[in-house]
Design a protein around this motif. Structure first.
Motif, PDB file in Angstrom:
ATOM      1  N   CYS A 123      10.786  -0.358 -11.578  1.00  0.00           N
ATOM      2  CA  CYS A 123      11.289  -0.627 -10.239  1.00  0.00           C
ATOM      3  C   CYS A 123      10.158  -0.414  -9.241  1.00  0.00           C
ATOM      4  O   CYS A 123       9.139   0.207  -9.562  1.00  0.00           O
ATOM      5  CB  CYS A 123      12.488   0.263  -9.903  1.00  0.00           C
ATOM      6  SG  CYS A 123      12.097   2.017  -9.748  1.00  0.00           S
ATOM      7  N   ILE A 124      10.344  -0.943  -8.039  1.00  0.00           N
ATOM      8  CA  ILE A 124       9.367  -0.813  -6.963  1.00  0.00           C
ATOM      9  C   ILE A 124      10.005   0.023  -5.857  1.00  0.00           C
ATOM     10  O   ILE A 124      11.091  -0.315  -5.367  1.00  0.00           O
ATOM     11  CB  ILE A 124       8.947  -2.182  -6.408  1.00  0.00           C
ATOM     12  CG1 ILE A 124       8.535  -3.130  -7.536  1.00  0.00           C
ATOM     13  CG2 ILE A 124       7.830  -2.020  -5.375  1.00  0.00           C
ATOM     14  CD1 ILE A 124       7.354  -2.669  -8.353  1.00  0.00           C
ATOM     15  N   LYS A 152       1.150  10.861  -7.613  1.00  0.00           N
ATOM     16  CA  LYS A 152       0.135  10.329  -8.526  1.00  0.00           C
ATOM     17  C   LYS A 152       0.798   9.774  -9.779  1.00  0.00           C
ATOM     18  O   LYS A 152       1.953  10.109 -10.099  1.00  0.00           O
ATOM     19  CB  LYS A 152      -0.886  11.407  -8.891  1.00  0.00           C
ATOM     20  CG  LYS A 152      -0.357  12.534  -9.746  1.00  0.00           C
ATOM     21  CD  LYS A 152      -1.448  13.547 -10.054  1.00  0.00           C
ATOM     22  CE  LYS A 152      -1.018  14.572 -11.100  1.00  0.00           C
ATOM     23  NZ  LYS A 152       0.175  15.316 -10.731  1.00  0.00           N
ATOM     24  N   VAL A 153       0.071   8.937 -10.471  1.00  0.00           N
ATOM     25  CA  VAL A 153       0.542   8.378 -11.735  1.00  0.00           C
ATOM     26  C   VAL A 153       0.827   9.518 -12.709  1.00  0.00           C
ATOM     27  O   VAL A 153       0.031  10.456 -12.844  1.00  0.00           O
ATOM     28  CB  VAL A 153      -0.506   7.403 -12.303  1.00  0.00           C
ATOM     29  CG1 VAL A 153      -0.155   6.996 -13.732  1.00  0.00           C
ATOM     30  CG2 VAL A 153      -0.612   6.172 -11.411  1.00  0.00           C
ATOM     31  N   GLY A 154       1.961   9.465 -13.367  1.00  0.00           N
ATOM     32  CA  GLY A 154       2.392  10.502 -14.296  1.00  0.00           C
ATOM     33  C   GLY A 154       3.444  11.430 -13.741  1.00  0.00           C
ATOM     34  O   GLY A 154       4.091  12.167 -14.502  1.00  0.00           O
ATOM     35  N   ASP A 155       3.649  11.417 -12.406  1.00  0.00           N
ATOM     36  CA  ASP A 155       4.679  12.275 -11.808  1.00  0.00           C
ATOM     37  C   ASP A 155       6.059  11.846 -12.291  1.00  0.00           C
ATOM     38  O   ASP A 155       6.379  10.657 -12.367  1.00  0.00           O
ATOM     39  CB  ASP A 155       4.619  12.208 -10.288  1.00  0.00           C
ATOM     40  CG  ASP A 155       3.465  12.999  -9.702  1.00  0.00           C
ATOM     41  OD1 ASP A 155       2.937  13.876 -10.403  1.00  0.00           O
ATOM     42  OD2 ASP A 155       3.097  12.731  -8.541  1.00  0.00           O
ATOM     43  N   ARG A 156       6.896  12.839 -12.582  1.00  0.00           N
ATOM     44  CA  ARG A 156       8.273  12.602 -13.040  1.00  0.00           C
ATOM     45  C   ARG A 156       9.193  12.779 -11.840  1.00  0.00           C
ATOM     46  O   ARG A 156       9.205  13.837 -11.197  1.00  0.00           O
ATOM     47  CB  ARG A 156       8.609  13.564 -14.181  1.00  0.00           C
ATOM     48  CG  ARG A 156       7.722  13.297 -15.413  1.00  0.00           C
ATOM     49  CD  ARG A 156       7.577  14.519 -16.300  1.00  0.00           C
ATOM     50  NE  ARG A 156       8.660  14.706 -17.241  1.00  0.00           N
ATOM     51  CZ  ARG A 156       8.728  14.156 -18.452  1.00  0.00           C
ATOM     52  NH1 ARG A 156       7.758  13.365 -18.869  1.00  0.00           N
ATOM     53  NH2 ARG A 156       9.746  14.409 -19.259  1.00  0.00           N
ATOM     54  N   VAL A 157       9.971  11.744 -11.547  1.00  0.00           N
ATOM     55  CA  VAL A 157      10.646  11.677 -10.258  1.00  0.00           C
ATOM     56  C   VAL A 157      12.095  11.202 -10.394  1.00  0.00           C
ATOM     57  O   VAL A 157      12.492  10.617 -11.403  1.00  0.00           O
ATOM     58  CB  VAL A 157       9.901  10.699  -9.311  1.00  0.00           C
ATOM     59  CG1 VAL A 157       8.490  11.195  -9.028  1.00  0.00           C
ATOM     60  CG2 VAL A 157       9.870   9.276  -9.884  1.00  0.00           C
ATOM     61  N   PRO A 169       0.791  -1.235   0.000  1.00  0.00           N
ATOM     62  CA  PRO A 169       0.000   0.000   0.000  1.00  0.00           C
ATOM     63  C   PRO A 169       0.823   1.285   0.000  1.00  0.00           C
ATOM     64  O   PRO A 169       0.358   2.317  -0.481  1.00  0.00           O
ATOM     65  CB  PRO A 169      -0.838  -0.118   1.279  1.00  0.00           C
ATOM     66  CG  PRO A 169      -0.953  -1.579   1.519  1.00  0.00           C
ATOM     67  CD  PRO A 169       0.356  -2.157   1.074  1.00  0.00           C
ATOM     68  N   ASP A 170       2.056   1.223   0.539  1.00  0.00           N
ATOM     69  CA  ASP A 170       2.880   2.439   0.615  1.00  0.00           C
ATOM     70  C   ASP A 170       3.902   2.512  -0.507  1.00  0.00           C
ATOM     71  O   ASP A 170       4.843   3.300  -0.442  1.00  0.00           O
ATOM     72  CB  ASP A 170       3.584   2.526   1.969  1.00  0.00           C
ATOM     73  CG  ASP A 170       4.559   1.376   2.219  1.00  0.00           C
ATOM     74  OD1 ASP A 170       4.519   0.384   1.467  1.00  0.00           O
ATOM     75  OD2 ASP A 170       5.359   1.475   3.172  1.00  0.00           O
ATOM     76  N   GLU A 171       3.726   1.717  -1.559  1.00  0.00           N
ATOM     77  CA  GLU A 171       4.709   1.647  -2.630  1.00  0.00           C
ATOM     78  C   GLU A 171       4.161   2.158  -3.960  1.00  0.00           C
ATOM     79  O   GLU A 171       2.959   2.306  -4.142  1.00  0.00           O
ATOM     80  CB  GLU A 171       5.187   0.201  -2.812  1.00  0.00           C
ATOM     81  CG  GLU A 171       6.024  -0.319  -1.655  1.00  0.00           C
ATOM     82  CD  GLU A 171       6.484  -1.747  -1.853  1.00  0.00           C
ATOM     83  OE1 GLU A 171       7.489  -2.121  -1.226  1.00  0.00           O
ATOM     84  OE2 GLU A 171       5.837  -2.497  -2.628  1.00  0.00           O
ATOM     85  N   THR A 181       0.387   3.518  -8.151  1.00  0.00           N
ATOM     86  CA  THR A 181       0.563   3.871  -6.742  1.00  0.00           C
ATOM     87  C   THR A 181      -0.219   2.902  -5.876  1.00  0.00           C
ATOM     88  O   THR A 181      -1.305   2.446  -6.251  1.00  0.00           O
ATOM     89  CB  THR A 181       0.089   5.308  -6.456  1.00  0.00           C
ATOM     90  OG1 THR A 181      -1.296   5.425  -6.821  1.00  0.00           O
ATOM     91  CG2 THR A 181       0.910   6.326  -7.233  1.00  0.00           C
ATOM     92  N   GLY A 182       0.322   2.591  -4.694  1.00  0.00           N
ATOM     93  CA  GLY A 182      -0.379   1.750  -3.738  1.00  0.00           C
ATOM     94  C   GLY A 182      -1.546   2.487  -3.110  1.00  0.00           C
ATOM     95  O   GLY A 182      -1.634   3.731  -3.158  1.00  0.00           O
ATOM     96  N   ALA A 183      -2.424   1.730  -2.481  1.00  0.00           N
ATOM     97  CA  ALA A 183      -3.659   2.305  -1.928  1.00  0.00           C
ATOM     98  C   ALA A 183      -3.401   3.345  -0.843  1.00  0.00           C
ATOM     99  O   ALA A 183      -4.223   4.233  -0.617  1.00  0.00           O
ATOM    100  CB  ALA A 183      -4.529   1.177  -1.374  1.00  0.00           C
ATOM    101  N   GLY A 184      -2.260   3.261  -0.170  1.00  0.00           N
ATOM    102  CA  GLY A 184      -1.975   4.200   0.913  1.00  0.00           C
ATOM    103  C   GLY A 184      -1.140   5.396   0.520  1.00  0.00           C
ATOM    104  O   GLY A 184      -0.799   6.234   1.373  1.00  0.00           O
TER     105      GLY A 184
END
Length: 442
Positions: A181-182, A136-141, A66-68, A128-131
């Motif tokens: 990667c996770i 958000k999906v699409g963020d460049r990191v 959930p936090d991943e 993204t995990g539930a927590g």
């Protein structure tokens, strides 16, 4: 690439959240890994060539906690911990994965017969995990390799004081050397907009380690005007240390091994450079009994008679005696490694009688990683990337680091299809100038 093309291509092309969520996450993906059944292949061999132990092939996509988050990796980087993993020393990293595997299902996912390596990277969040709340999906990191359990009370004082803190991609599986990667959500950092994928993904481990050693409250706490001796000033750590000292108002004194490297350090703004070959120490090198005195004289000639208040140490056995000797009365030797050997010998009289301090520093916490990347985003410090390889050549990239046939940092393109992709702020890039951004590649 096999099943991964659609999602990777969409992430690479800047697709938004809904488009990325509309594409299935692949069940398998490409990665560079080592194999548990090959532990021991280098026994009795002098040259432990990592190209023999590093493989590229398809692996299974794990379930995320959930936090991943799942990140589509555009570029990764090689650090020396990848070399250690690939030669199975000082212990095979499968021992770390087995230990992690005893911590419930989230840990058991990591205990596999293969280990996906890589502790630095950049990319796009695709799940993204539930927590997860802040991403958000699409963020460049870019990714911090400090893997911290937020339920461990020690992490609330300093993430590095957590007993459960791990080095991601070294003590965990699913590192950056793959198309995906996770990561835990508290490893993610906004990508500096003016940098390419390979530039952004090569910095965090070394740059933030140097930041903690020199700038953060847990290290030497450098102040304006401090003379700082930097060993290996064109290396992965030293190349960032030089910039941090100069940017923070300190006086860097860089030690290098050739005139070519000396010119590179001067181009970074380091006015005081010592080519250790000019010290004429013979076969004993820096272990010569008079090495400290001769190095100290060279430093004072450059600084107008001052000794260093801080010594930036990560080489260990070969340099540590000289480091303790040359630090000024009340000075600090801050160390984060021992690449030339762990067992140090030094004359303790020069430590206690002159009230010097040795500070142990390891990695960095999340806040320090974010603050370091902020300096990149502001254009105050710059990447020191020198070479770029493809994922298929991850073994060659690691070999370059293993044999020290590089300067600065080495990157590996994963999802990115070519160098120079991922630049979101070309105007800032133009203001900074390609000469500064590409200094180590020129």
């Amino acid at each position: 690439m096999a099943q991964t093309d659609a999602l990777l291509e969409a992430a690479r092309e800047g697709a938004g959240e809904q488009e990325l969520l509309g594409i299935d996450l692949p069940s398998r993906f490409r990665a560079s890994y080592i194999r548990k059944d090959e532990v021991g292949i280098f026994e009795g061999q002098k040259d432990k060539d990592v190209r023999r132990s590093m493989h590229v092939g398809e692996v299974d996509m794990p379930e995320i906690a959930p936090d991943e988050c799942v990140v589509a990796v555009m570029s990764a980087a090689i650090n020396f911990n990848t070399v250690w993993s690939a030669i199975f020393e000082p212990v095979p990293t499968f021992a770390f994965l087995e230990k992690f595997g005893r911590q419930g299902w989230y840990g058991a996912r990591h205990d596999l017969p293969y280990h996906i390596l890589g502790s630095d990277g950049s990319g796009v969040v695709v799940r993204t995990g539930a927590g997860v709340k802040g991403w958000k999906v699409g963020d460049r990191v870019v990714i911090s390799p400090s893997y911290v359990d937020e339920e461990d009370h020690g992490s609330y004082d300093d993430g590095m004081m957590s007993e459960s803190q791990l080095a991601w991609g070294f003590e965990t599986n699913f590192g950056s050397l793959g198309d995906y990667c996770i990561v835990k959500a508290n490893q993610l950092i906004r990508k500096p907009a003016h940098l390419s994928w390979e530039e952004a993904g090569a910095n965090t481990l070394c740059a933030a380690t140097a930041y903690r050693m020199l700038v953060g409250r847990h290290g030497a706490q450098m102040k304006q005007g401090d003379v700082v001796l930097i060993w290996g000033a064109t290396g992965g750590l030293g190349s960032y240390a030089t910039q941090l000292v100069k940017n923070g108002g300190g006086i860097p004194v860089g030690v290098v091994s050739s005139e070519e490297k000396a010119e590179l350090v001067r181009a970074q703004g380091c006015d005081h450079v010592i080519n250790r070959n000019d010290l004429d120490l013979g076969e004993q090198g820096l272990r010569h009994p008079k090495a400290g005195r001769m190095l100290g004289e060279a430093i004072r000639r450059l600084t107008g008679g001052e000794d260093p208040g801080i010594v930036f140490e990560y080489l260990g056995r070969e340099t540590f005696n000289a480091s303790v000797y040359v630090a000024k009365r009340g000075g600090k030797i801050v160390t984060c490694g021992s690449s030339t050997g762990y067992k140090h010998e030094y004359d303790n009289r020069f430590l206690w009688m002159r009230l010097k301090s040795i500070i142990g520093s390891h990695g960095f916490n999340y806040h320090e990683a974010v603050q370091t990347n902020r300096l990149f985003s502001l254009g105050m410090i710059h990447p020191t990337l020198s070479k770029v390889f493809s994922l298929e050549d991850a073994g060659e990239a690691t070999r370059a680091v293993q044999t020290n046939q590089h300067i600065g940092k080495v990157a590996v393109l994963c999802g990115a299809s070519a160098k120079g992709q991922g630049i979101d702020d070309p105007a800032m890039r133009e203001r900074i100038g390609e000469e500064k951004l590409n200094l180590y590649r020129s």
